[in-house]
Design a protein around this motif. Sequence first.
Motif, short mmCIF file in Angstrom:
data_model
loop_
_atom_site.label_atom_id
_atom_site.label_comp_id
_atom_site.label_asym_id
_atom_site.label_seq_id
_atom_site.Cartn_x
_atom_site.Cartn_y
_atom_site.Cartn_z
N ASN A 329 29.05 58.49 9.33
CA ASN A 329 28.28 57.43 8.67
C ASN A 329 27.36 58.01 7.60
O ASN A 329 27.29 57.48 6.48
CB ASN A 329 27.45 56.65 9.70
N LEU A 333 27.84 57.15 3.69
CA LEU A 333 26.75 56.45 3.01
C LEU A 333 26.25 57.25 1.81
O LEU A 333 25.96 56.68 0.75
CB LEU A 333 25.59 56.18 3.98
N VAL A 369 34.58 50.83 10.57
CA VAL A 369 33.37 51.62 10.28
C VAL A 369 33.45 52.18 8.86
O VAL A 369 32.48 52.10 8.09
CB VAL A 369 33.20 52.76 11.30
N ASN A 373 31.02 51.07 5.63
CA ASN A 373 30.28 52.08 4.88
C ASN A 373 30.59 52.01 3.39
O ASN A 373 29.68 52.08 2.55
CB ASN A 373 30.63 53.48 5.39
N LEU A 416 25.69 47.92 10.82
CA LEU A 416 26.57 49.09 10.89
C LEU A 416 26.37 49.87 12.19
O LEU A 416 27.33 50.38 12.77
CB LEU A 416 26.32 50.00 9.68
N THR A 420 29.32 50.61 14.74
CA THR A 420 29.69 52.00 15.00
C THR A 420 29.65 52.35 16.48
O THR A 420 30.58 52.96 17.02
CB THR A 420 28.75 52.96 14.23
#
Length: 437
Positions: A329, A333, A369, A373, A416, A420
């Motif tokens: 993540n 990001l 996921v 992102n 998120l 996740t």
Amino acid sequence: MTDPFTLSMILIAVLALFGVSVGLAMFSGSLLYLIMKDAVLPRGFDPSIGPEQMLQGLFNGYTLLAIPLFILAADIMNIGSLADRLLRFCQALVGRFRGGLGHVNVVSSVIFSGMSGSAVADAVGMGKIVIGLMTRDGKYSPAYAAAITAATATVGPIIPPSIPMVLYALVSDQSVGYLFAAGMAPGLLMAFMMGLVNYLVARRRGFPVDDAVPASELPRVTKEAFPALMLPVILLGGIYGGVMTPTEAAAVAAAYALMISVILYRSVSFKAFWETLRAGSRSAGSIGVLIGGSITFNYVITREDVPDQLAMLLASLDLSPMGFLLAVNLLLLLLGCVIEGGAIILIVIPILIPSVQAMGIDLVHFGVVAVVNAMIGLITPPYGLLLFIVSNVTKEPVGKIIKEVWPFIIALFAALAVITFVPDFVLWFPRLIGYQG
């Protein structure tokens, strides 16, 4: 002699920095790599492998046909009166609450996302209309209207159908239908979080309460919007009922949107339709170049054993599956701040997939996921493609929009986290329709 892989990466970075298409940059870097390898190992490498890999990947990717068809369907809805009718329906549902047009923005994105599969199409089409309503008579500042429009557009590719999910299916060899199903609950969660932010901001700033649509008008507004509202039902019902593949559903969506726009609503001229075909062809072509370049570059990455080396590195770190997802993540990001979402899915995700499998993480869950992102990356500075799109619509400086969009980014981070770390939340609907993961 400098390593060919290093030189190819440098070339890709330089070309991208000078504004060359990411797809062309990847293809150029890959071709340089193959030429240099051919000079060193003439019997082991052939530069023609690059075009061969690209053409095989494109011609064998039947699912990729869904992308231009979904783009066409979204464009037809934007030039017709479908978007207007859907907006009036949303206004009748939630426009009466404080900050009502902000809620209309959220709900319209949820409904439109069930038709377009594209965040950009949502922001350009439905978003442009909602921004005009919000800024009329000075009810909302242009910067806030732009910020909430950009934020809600991220829901478009999460709720099915979804062009990024199709791209992920290409690189992961997963079912598009199950990926679409997995996006349903996360997309609604993201919309709820943004609606909550809008409500809190509306209370704090004293946003106006809009005139309520009389109850007597609701049946008429619903009737006018009903043919458009049936599109997601036909689309998803056909896929999950086993009647259509996602690619066939995309064709049906485009044909249905055209039929009701031309025959029922009589809102599309031949000239407008021709311009839509031209614009859609350009959009599909740019995505095709990106996919072709990524297929060639992925071949280079595979020959360099990058996925295996990354898997060994992660194994040495002894991360748990949740720790790995947290690290992914953060990586995605950060990349989303500077790289377009489609490029992330096509370049970075294939490198991570062997590690994901080694960790025992479900690939459908990981796909959601990854796509979430990538969509958040569309509104994070400094790249934030959606920020520039809504800035162009409102003529507001991007800096002002960024100040207003941060509460929505934080809300999306919270969504998120749930997506996740609670896989069952993502996978319950795919399992309901037969997914065994």
